[in-house]
Every structure is written in structure tokens, then in C-alpha cells.
Design an enzyme around this catalytic site. Structure first.
Site, PDB file in Angstrom:
ATOM      1  N   GLU A  34      61.917   6.800  34.924  1.00 14.04           N
ATOM      2  CA  GLU A  34      62.375   7.865  34.037  1.00 14.04           C
ATOM      3  C   GLU A  34      63.310   7.290  32.973  1.00 14.04           C
ATOM      4  OE1 GLU A  34      64.048  11.222  35.976  1.00 14.04           O
ATOM      5  OE2 GLU A  34      62.362  11.459  37.382  1.00 14.04           O
ATOM      6  N   THR A  81      55.369 -10.748  30.413  1.00 18.35           N
ATOM      7  CA  THR A  81      55.930 -10.554  31.747  1.00 18.35           C
ATOM      8  C   THR A  81      55.985 -11.880  32.494  1.00 18.35           C
ATOM      9  OG1 THR A  81      55.078  -8.305  31.868  1.00 18.35           O
ATOM     10  CG2 THR A  81      55.578  -9.379  33.953  1.00 18.35           C
ATOM     11  N   SER A 104      52.444 -15.492  27.034  1.00 20.57           N
ATOM     12  CA  SER A 104      53.442 -16.563  27.021  1.00 20.57           C
ATOM     13  C   SER A 104      54.608 -16.131  27.889  1.00 20.57           C
ATOM     14  CB  SER A 104      53.939 -16.861  25.603  1.00 20.57           C
ATOM     15  OG  SER A 104      54.929 -17.892  25.648  1.00 20.57           O
ATOM     16  N   HIS A 136      70.606 -17.817  32.683  1.00 21.58           N
ATOM     17  CA  HIS A 136      70.309 -16.483  32.172  1.00 21.58           C
ATOM     18  C   HIS A 136      71.398 -15.498  32.583  1.00 21.58           C
ATOM     19  CE1 HIS A 136      66.180 -18.015  31.500  1.00 21.58           C
ATOM     20  NE2 HIS A 136      66.129 -17.060  30.583  1.00 21.58           N
ATOM     21  N   LYS A 140      68.978 -10.738  35.366  1.00 21.42           N
ATOM     22  CA  LYS A 140      67.628 -11.304  35.517  1.00 21.42           C
ATOM     23  C   LYS A 140      67.263 -11.388  36.988  1.00 21.42           C
ATOM     24  CE  LYS A 140      64.647 -15.095  33.957  1.00 21.42           C
ATOM     25  NZ  LYS A 140      63.601 -14.157  33.480  1.00 21.42           N
ATOM     26  N   GLY A 146      60.421 -17.887  34.217  1.00 18.66           N
ATOM     27  CA  GLY A 146      59.059 -18.209  33.849  1.00 18.66           C
ATOM     28  C   GLY A 146      58.997 -19.313  32.808  1.00 18.66           C
ATOM     29  N   THR A 147      60.004 -19.360  31.942  1.00 19.00           N
ATOM     30  CA  THR A 147      60.034 -20.411  30.926  1.00 19.00           C
ATOM     31  C   THR A 147      60.226 -21.781  31.558  1.00 19.00           C
ATOM     32  OG1 THR A 147      60.915 -18.876  29.290  1.00 19.00           O
ATOM     33  CG2 THR A 147      61.222 -21.226  28.856  1.00 19.00           C
TER      34      THR A 147
END
Length: 244
Positions: A34, A81, A104, A136, A140, A146-147
Site C-alpha cells: 500500500e 532488481t 543490469s 551501502h 539495503k 548485486g553490483t
């Protein structure tokens, strides 16, 4: 462009704001959460009667991304994502038979350049130990990022096929092995994103580092990719073959 957003977290809020400044419009937002202050039409399912859109931008969660990729949607998809990479890539490749799909783990073009640098450097650095550090913000969820995994893959595929990732040295008492790649994860404050690869040799260290100073670099990257992707035929795209 008419944009359909998947997820309405911090990243897609920036995408929406920057898109409207550039003259694009937001057709709607798909999210199971929501959203009280969302000014755009909200949809909770990919089975809903969704509005017309030129391209979809997904900064969400693997669960939502999987549902999108398993739906009947054939609109061009820009997917950023992170998490469950292997599963998502397989689903993206399947979806790419009926839609242009871009993926990516990091929408920054600068990170793409760093990845290419590592692809060229890794084969030359056999005499060096490799350590990777990523930082980060404290919100997170996934770790390592992921990078970082993207950068790690570039190293392993181009020079360290036998690499062993080491995430926690506190559990063993032994010296470092040659094939080890140390990975350190830091979470704190509002750090947007920082990734550093250290090549440590005898009496010298080479460092390759990327620092994101604003989330806008990722949002702008997604919009730039979207502008290219809407003119592409069905297929699976990355920065390597999109032509950005």
C-alpha cells in the site's frame, strides 16, 4: 515515453521525478504494498487491466520481478532488481522471446565501464591478491550487493576461474590462499553505493573504485536505457549489446 513502474521504493520514486522533468509520463505503478502518497494509478497484480505503456522499469524485489516475468506482459522491460540472479536471468531469457528485456544489477554507466576494466585487467593480475569491498546504506537488504557479484563475475570469467570467495575470515585461523577473493560488506547511514576492487601485490596496491554520490545516476541510467530499448526487437539486452 509512457512508463509503467514496478515497485515504488526510493529508486522508482526518483525515476518518476526525473522522468516527468524530461517530459515522460507515468502510466501507473505495480506494487503489492500500500502506497498512501503515490500520485499515480496503483495496481497490485500483473493480471490487472494495466494501462498502456511504452516501457516498464523495475526496481523492486525478486518475488515481484519473478511474477512479472511469468506474466503475459510483452512491453519492453528495464530490470534493475538484484538478488536471485541466476533464477531471474533464466526467466528474463525466456521472456526475451516475446519482449525486449534489459537487465543490469547496476544502472550506472560508470559501473559498466568499471566492469569492462576488470574484464581486461583480471588476466594480467595473476601475481596479485584480490579483495573486494562494497558499502551501502542501512536499509539495503541483500548482501553482498548485486553490483559486487557483477564485478566478481567479470574477474572470475576473465582470469580467476578457480577463485574461492571468502566472506568471513573470523571462523578460520589460517593464512590466505592464492585463489581466495576476499569480500567485505558494509552497511550504514545513507551511503548510496561504493564498490572497490583491490589488487594487492608485493609492495604495491592497485585500486579500482566507483562511488555513487546520488541515486539519480541509477534513475537516469534506467531512463536512458528505456529510450533505447523501446526501439529494439525482442531479445535479452545488457549494456554490452544495447548500444548505449
Amino acid at each position: 515515453m509512457k512508463l509503467l513502474l514496478v515497485g515504488y521504493g526510493a529508486m522508482n520514486k526518483r525515476v518518476a521525478a526525473l522522468a516527468e522533468k524530461c517530459g515522460h509520463s507515468i502510466s501507473g505503478v505495480i506494487t503489492p504494498v500500500e502506497e498512501e502518497n503515490c500520485p499515480y494509478p496503483l495496481f497490485t497484480s500483473f493480471d490487472d487491466q494495466l494501462p498502456e505503456a511504452d516501457v516498464l522499469i523495475d526496481f523492486s524485489h525478486p518475488d515481484l520481478t519473478k511474477r512479472m516475468l511469468q506474466s503475459d506482459l510483452t512491453v519492453p522491460m528495464v530490470i534493475a532488481t538484484t538478488g536471485e540472479k541466476d533464477t531471474l536471468v533464466k526467466l528474463m531469457q525466456d521472456k526475451a522471446e516475446s519482449a525486449p528485456v534489459f537487465f543490469s544489477a547496476n544502472m550506472s554507466y560508470g559501473v559498466h565501464i568499471v566492469t569492462q576494466l576488470l574484464e581486461h585487467i583480471a588476466p594480467l593480475m595473476d601475481a596479485y591478491d584480490i579483495e573486494m569491498i562494497e558499502k551501502h546504506h542501512n536499509q539495503k537488504i541483500d548482501a553482498p550487493s548485486g553490483t559486487l557479484i557483477k564485478l566478481l563475475d567479470a574477474i572470475k570469467e576473465n582470469g580467476r576461474q578457480d577463485a574461492r570467495e571468502v566472506y568471513d575470515r573470523s571462523q578460520v585461523t589460517e593464512k590466505r590462499e592464492k585463489k581466495d577473493i576476499g569480500i567485505s560488506t558494509i552497511r550504514g547511514g545513507t551511503i548510496v553505493g561504493e564498490h572497490e576492487v583491490l589488487f594487492a601485490g608485493v609492495d604495491e596496491v592497485i585500486s579500482i573504485k566507483h562511488t555513487a554520490q546520488s541515486k539519480d545516476i541509477f534513475a537516469n541510467g534506467a531512463l536512458t536505457v528505456a529510450e533505447k530499448l523501446i526501439n529494439k526487437t525482442n531479445g535479452f539486452y545488457t549494456y554490452n549489446n544495447l548500444g548505449v
